[in-house]
Design an enzyme around this catalytic site. Structure first.
Site, PDB file in Angstrom:
ATOM      1  N   ARG A  23      41.348 -66.180  -9.607  1.00 45.63           N
ATOM      2  CA  ARG A  23      40.034 -66.471  -9.028  1.00 45.63           C
ATOM      3  C   ARG A  23      38.980 -66.242 -10.114  1.00 45.63           C
ATOM      4  O   ARG A  23      39.221 -65.541 -11.089  1.00 45.63           O
ATOM      5  CB  ARG A  23      39.769 -65.550  -7.844  1.00 45.63           C
ATOM      6  CG  ARG A  23      40.599 -65.874  -6.627  1.00 45.63           C
ATOM      7  CD  ARG A  23      40.580 -64.746  -5.607  1.00 45.63           C
ATOM      8  NE  ARG A  23      39.230 -64.530  -5.058  1.00 45.63           N
ATOM      9  CZ  ARG A  23      38.906 -63.454  -4.343  1.00 45.63           C
ATOM     10  NH1 ARG A  23      39.788 -62.502  -4.122  1.00 45.63           N
ATOM     11  NH2 ARG A  23      37.687 -63.333  -3.850  1.00 45.63           N
ATOM     12  N   SER A  25      35.994 -64.722  -9.867  1.00 43.06           N
ATOM     13  CA  SER A  25      35.094 -63.569  -9.784  1.00 43.06           C
ATOM     14  C   SER A  25      35.333 -62.604 -10.948  1.00 43.06           C
ATOM     15  O   SER A  25      36.412 -62.591 -11.549  1.00 43.06           O
ATOM     16  CB  SER A  25      35.297 -62.824  -8.454  1.00 43.06           C
ATOM     17  OG  SER A  25      36.487 -62.050  -8.498  1.00 43.06           O
ATOM     18  N   LYS A  95      46.844 -57.222  -1.534  1.00 42.97           N
ATOM     19  CA  LYS A  95      46.417 -57.213  -0.126  1.00 42.97           C
ATOM     20  C   LYS A  95      45.955 -58.597   0.347  1.00 42.97           C
ATOM     21  O   LYS A  95      45.875 -58.841   1.542  1.00 42.97           O
ATOM     22  CB  LYS A  95      45.335 -56.152   0.124  1.00 42.97           C
ATOM     23  CG  LYS A  95      43.980 -56.444  -0.436  1.00 42.97           C
ATOM     24  CD  LYS A  95      42.964 -55.404   0.051  1.00 42.97           C
ATOM     25  CE  LYS A  95      41.581 -55.718  -0.464  1.00 42.97           C
ATOM     26  NZ  LYS A  95      40.569 -54.786   0.018  1.00 42.97           N
ATOM     27  N   ASP A  96      45.664 -59.512  -0.602  1.00 33.42           N
ATOM     28  CA  ASP A  96      45.261 -60.877  -0.220  1.00 33.42           C
ATOM     29  C   ASP A  96      46.448 -61.777   0.105  1.00 33.42           C
ATOM     30  O   ASP A  96      46.267 -62.867   0.641  1.00 33.42           O
ATOM     31  CB  ASP A  96      44.458 -61.537  -1.357  1.00 33.42           C
ATOM     32  CG  ASP A  96      43.083 -60.908  -1.557  1.00 33.42           C
ATOM     33  OD1 ASP A  96      42.590 -60.271  -0.603  1.00 33.42           O
ATOM     34  OD2 ASP A  96      42.525 -61.044  -2.656  1.00 33.42           O
ATOM     35  N   THR A 142      30.667 -53.599   6.138  1.00 33.36           N
ATOM     36  CA  THR A 142      32.078 -53.777   5.763  1.00 33.36           C
ATOM     37  C   THR A 142      32.555 -55.123   6.297  1.00 33.36           C
ATOM     38  O   THR A 142      32.130 -55.553   7.372  1.00 33.36           O
ATOM     39  CB  THR A 142      32.997 -52.666   6.306  1.00 33.36           C
ATOM     40  OG1 THR A 142      34.364 -53.023   6.030  1.00 33.36           O
ATOM     41  CG2 THR A 142      32.837 -52.452   7.794  1.00 33.36           C
ATOM     42  N   SER A 144      35.730 -55.616   6.842  1.00 32.47           N
ATOM     43  CA  SER A 144      37.090 -55.333   7.308  1.00 32.47           C
ATOM     44  C   SER A 144      37.102 -54.733   8.712  1.00 32.47           C
ATOM     45  O   SER A 144      36.478 -53.704   8.969  1.00 32.47           O
ATOM     46  CB  SER A 144      37.749 -54.355   6.320  1.00 32.47           C
ATOM     47  OG  SER A 144      38.810 -53.660   6.921  1.00 32.47           O
ATOM     48  N   ARG A 146      39.685 -53.394   9.985  1.00 31.69           N
ATOM     49  CA  ARG A 146      40.461 -52.155   9.837  1.00 31.69           C
ATOM     50  C   ARG A 146      39.548 -50.975   9.510  1.00 31.69           C
ATOM     51  O   ARG A 146      39.632 -49.907  10.118  1.00 31.69           O
ATOM     52  CB  ARG A 146      41.504 -52.355   8.718  1.00 31.69           C
ATOM     53  CG  ARG A 146      42.214 -51.081   8.263  1.00 31.69           C
ATOM     54  CD  ARG A 146      42.998 -51.316   6.982  1.00 31.69           C
ATOM     55  NE  ARG A 146      42.155 -51.780   5.889  1.00 31.69           N
ATOM     56  CZ  ARG A 146      41.407 -50.976   5.131  1.00 31.69           C
ATOM     57  NH1 ARG A 146      41.391 -49.684   5.357  1.00 31.69           N
ATOM     58  NH2 ARG A 146      40.679 -51.468   4.149  1.00 31.69           N
ATOM     59  N   ARG A 147      38.647 -51.192   8.522  1.00 29.17           N
ATOM     60  CA  ARG A 147      37.724 -50.108   8.154  1.00 29.17           C
ATOM     61  C   ARG A 147      36.803 -49.767   9.321  1.00 29.17           C
ATOM     62  O   ARG A 147      36.618 -48.605   9.666  1.00 29.17           O
ATOM     63  CB  ARG A 147      36.875 -50.521   6.944  1.00 29.17           C
ATOM     64  CG  ARG A 147      37.662 -50.593   5.643  1.00 29.17           C
ATOM     65  CD  ARG A 147      36.806 -51.112   4.490  1.00 29.17           C
ATOM     66  NE  ARG A 147      37.610 -51.228   3.275  1.00 29.17           N
ATOM     67  CZ  ARG A 147      37.532 -52.232   2.415  1.00 29.17           C
ATOM     68  NH1 ARG A 147      36.674 -53.213   2.621  1.00 29.17           N
ATOM     69  NH2 ARG A 147      38.292 -52.248   1.342  1.00 29.17           N
ATOM     70  N   ARG A 164      29.616 -59.915   3.405  1.00 25.49           N
ATOM     71  CA  ARG A 164      30.567 -60.736   2.654  1.00 25.49           C
ATOM     72  C   ARG A 164      30.105 -60.920   1.217  1.00 25.49           C
ATOM     73  O   ARG A 164      28.986 -60.602   0.860  1.00 25.49           O
ATOM     74  CB  ARG A 164      30.706 -62.117   3.316  1.00 25.49           C
ATOM     75  CG  ARG A 164      31.524 -62.150   4.608  1.00 25.49           C
ATOM     76  CD  ARG A 164      33.016 -61.962   4.400  1.00 25.49           C
ATOM     77  NE  ARG A 164      33.538 -62.657   3.235  1.00 25.49           N
ATOM     78  CZ  ARG A 164      33.838 -63.951   3.183  1.00 25.49           C
ATOM     79  NH1 ARG A 164      33.664 -64.708   4.251  1.00 25.49           N
ATOM     80  NH2 ARG A 164      34.318 -64.501   2.088  1.00 25.49           N
ATOM     81  N   GLY A 165      30.988 -61.495   0.406  1.00 25.32           N
ATOM     82  CA  GLY A 165      30.677 -61.758  -0.994  1.00 25.32           C
ATOM     83  C   GLY A 165      31.551 -60.911  -1.898  1.00 25.32           C
ATOM     84  O   GLY A 165      32.216 -59.982  -1.452  1.00 25.32           O
ATOM     85  N   ASN A 166      31.559 -61.249  -3.197  1.00 26.93           N
ATOM     86  CA  ASN A 166      32.343 -60.442  -4.130  1.00 26.93           C
ATOM     87  C   ASN A 166      31.648 -59.093  -4.337  1.00 26.93           C
ATOM     88  O   ASN A 166      30.570 -58.833  -3.799  1.00 26.93           O
ATOM     89  CB  ASN A 166      32.578 -61.192  -5.453  1.00 26.93           C
ATOM     90  CG  ASN A 166      31.269 -61.555  -6.142  1.00 26.93           C
ATOM     91  OD1 ASN A 166      30.293 -60.801  -6.103  1.00 26.93           O
ATOM     92  ND2 ASN A 166      31.237 -62.708  -6.787  1.00 26.93           N
ATOM     93  N   THR A 169      28.002 -59.189  -5.463  1.00 28.69           N
ATOM     94  CA  THR A 169      27.105 -59.668  -4.405  1.00 28.69           C
ATOM     95  C   THR A 169      26.847 -58.583  -3.371  1.00 28.69           C
ATOM     96  O   THR A 169      25.718 -58.360  -2.939  1.00 28.69           O
ATOM     97  CB  THR A 169      27.717 -60.903  -3.699  1.00 28.69           C
ATOM     98  OG1 THR A 169      28.072 -61.865  -4.686  1.00 28.69           O
ATOM     99  CG2 THR A 169      26.757 -61.519  -2.714  1.00 28.69           C
ATOM    100  N   ARG A 170      27.914 -57.889  -2.966  1.00 27.42           N
ATOM    101  CA  ARG A 170      27.763 -56.879  -1.918  1.00 27.42           C
ATOM    102  C   ARG A 170      26.912 -55.695  -2.399  1.00 27.42           C
ATOM    103  O   ARG A 170      26.083 -55.181  -1.659  1.00 27.42           O
ATOM    104  CB  ARG A 170      29.130 -56.407  -1.422  1.00 27.42           C
ATOM    105  CG  ARG A 170      29.728 -57.389  -0.423  1.00 27.42           C
ATOM    106  CD  ARG A 170      31.012 -56.885   0.170  1.00 27.42           C
ATOM    107  NE  ARG A 170      32.168 -57.363  -0.595  1.00 27.42           N
ATOM    108  CZ  ARG A 170      33.424 -57.062  -0.303  1.00 27.42           C
ATOM    109  NH1 ARG A 170      33.693 -56.255   0.694  1.00 27.42           N
ATOM    110  NH2 ARG A 170      34.426 -57.534  -1.017  1.00 27.42           N
ATOM    111  N   CYS A 258      44.535 -60.296   8.881  1.00 29.02           N
ATOM    112  CA  CYS A 258      43.186 -59.745   8.710  1.00 29.02           C
ATOM    113  C   CYS A 258      42.358 -59.857   9.982  1.00 29.02           C
ATOM    114  O   CYS A 258      41.244 -59.368  10.055  1.00 29.02           O
ATOM    115  CB  CYS A 258      42.479 -60.393   7.524  1.00 29.02           C
ATOM    116  SG  CYS A 258      42.045 -62.100   7.799  1.00 29.02           S
TER     117      CYS A 258
END
Length: 358
Positions: A23, A25, A95-96, A142, A144, A146-147, A164-166, A169-170, A258
């Site tokens: 990717r 990023s 994890k992806d 977040t 997620s 899960r989190r 959202r975002g990389n 960005t976050r 997810c």
């Protein structure tokens, strides 16, 4: 297939060119460069070419990951390039990667895991605080489920909103606006980016268990490319491989993804592999959690030949005991079955329906 080119100094030597997909990023590039450096160390005569691509998950930034409903959000375009022989291997955050890979692909290496836990990054105005000491109704960002499910249960005074975002960005959204009091990210990504100083708090398993495969890098290859498979197999870290096989088998048996909150915590200690797994309702009020263990000690018999054609939840680990891999996989399946027997399916079904409806 990989190419061969003449050496630039004209000495008649042929150099093999290996193309690595990633990717675009900054974090993905850092992770890919780290894998490329290790390969270069092991095989000084190869030439590596890194090819960056954008994935669906990188392009859709206005929708929660759990809502997009695509299992391979961050991997599909990379796998397409692998299928078309445009690249020879692809580096992912493990994890992806879905627990079932498309036919013809395998995870040829799982590298030594970075800290798999989640970390809290505070808005500059909250420096010195923790999730415990943040004011009532502070908003935590977040992406997620899960989190959010776990931290809601543990810190009921907080509110959770999607972000959202990389990583870049976050962090920018956190620092430059007042929308969030803090955000929760994977500690591994922050560490790889050199941003450890932004970590205010690392969440231990009692606060928030991590995602399946979190903190580990995976190298995906075409299963038929035995020479590439052999090349990358030296990158495997045995303990990480066994932990991640158990985690992936647990998730696969639960039929999780997810769009449902599933969390794990694994340890290798004294030749025992411990797996704790849990499922949660979206608000964290309903949950099931248990721990099981298995021996991964090497047997006294002569070292076995590991069959290349055998994948365990998408992983081909040539250099790791097949018996230990089988036990790790069985551990994940057994723990999932234990939780399913206690009602995990109902919790996950409701979580999935509520997530789809919201």
């Amino acid at each position: 297939m990989s190419e061969e080119v003449a050496s630039p100094d004209g000495n008649g030597k042929v150099i093999r060119v290996i193309r690595i997909g990633t990717r675009k990023s900054q974090l993905a590039r850092i992770q890919t460069d780290s894998v490329a450096d290790k390969l270069k160390e092991l095989y000084p005569d190869i030439q590596l070419e890194i090819i960056g691509m954008s994935t669906t998950g990188d392009k859709i930034l206005d929708t929660a990951l759990s809502k997009i409903g695509e299992k391979s959000l961050f991997t599909k375009e990379l796998e397409n390039a692998l299928e078309r022989n445009e690249v020879d291997l692809v580096v992912h955050s493990l994890k992806d990667l879905p627990t079932t890979l498309p036919p013809g692909f395998t995870i040829g290496a799982v590298l030594k895991r970075e800290n798999p836990h989640d970390a809290v990054v505070l808005h500059p105005k909250n420096v010195g605080k923790t999730l415990d000491t943040l004011p009532e109704n502070s908003v935590i960002g977040t992406s997620s489920l899960r989190r959010a499910a776990q931290v809601k249960k543990r810190f009921p005074h907080l509110i959770f909103k999607d972000i959202r975002g990389n990583l870049n960005t976050r962090l920018k959204k956190l620092d430059e606006k007042d929308d969030f009091a803090a955000i929760i990210l994977a500690a591994a990504g922050l560490k790889r980016m050199g941003w450890e100083n932004r970590i205010s708090q690392v969440l231990g398993p009692e606060d928030c268990m991590y995602a399946v495969g979190q903190g580990a890098l995976a190298v995906e290859v075409r299963a038929r490319d035995t020479d590439i498979l052999e090349m990358v197999s030296l990158l495997h870290d045995p303990d990480t491989v066994l932990r991640c096989i158990a985690e992936r088998a647990f998730l696969k048996q639960l039929e999780g993804g997810c769009s449902v909150p599933v969390a794990v915590y694994t340890q290798v200690k004294d030749s025992q592999l411990y797996l704790t797994g849990a499922v949660y309702s979206l608000d964290g009020s309903d949950s099931l959690k248990d721990t099981m263990q298995t021996s991964i000690a090497a047997s006294d018999k002569s070292p076995e030949e590991v069959d290349d054609r055998v994948q365990r939840v998408g992983v081909t680990a040539r250099k790791v005991s097949g018996e230990a891999q089988d036990r790790a996989e069985r551990l994940g399946i057994d723990l999932a079955n234990l939780l399913l027997s206690k009602g995990a399916k109902d919790i996950l079904t409701v979580a999935r329906q509520l997530n789809d409806a919201s």
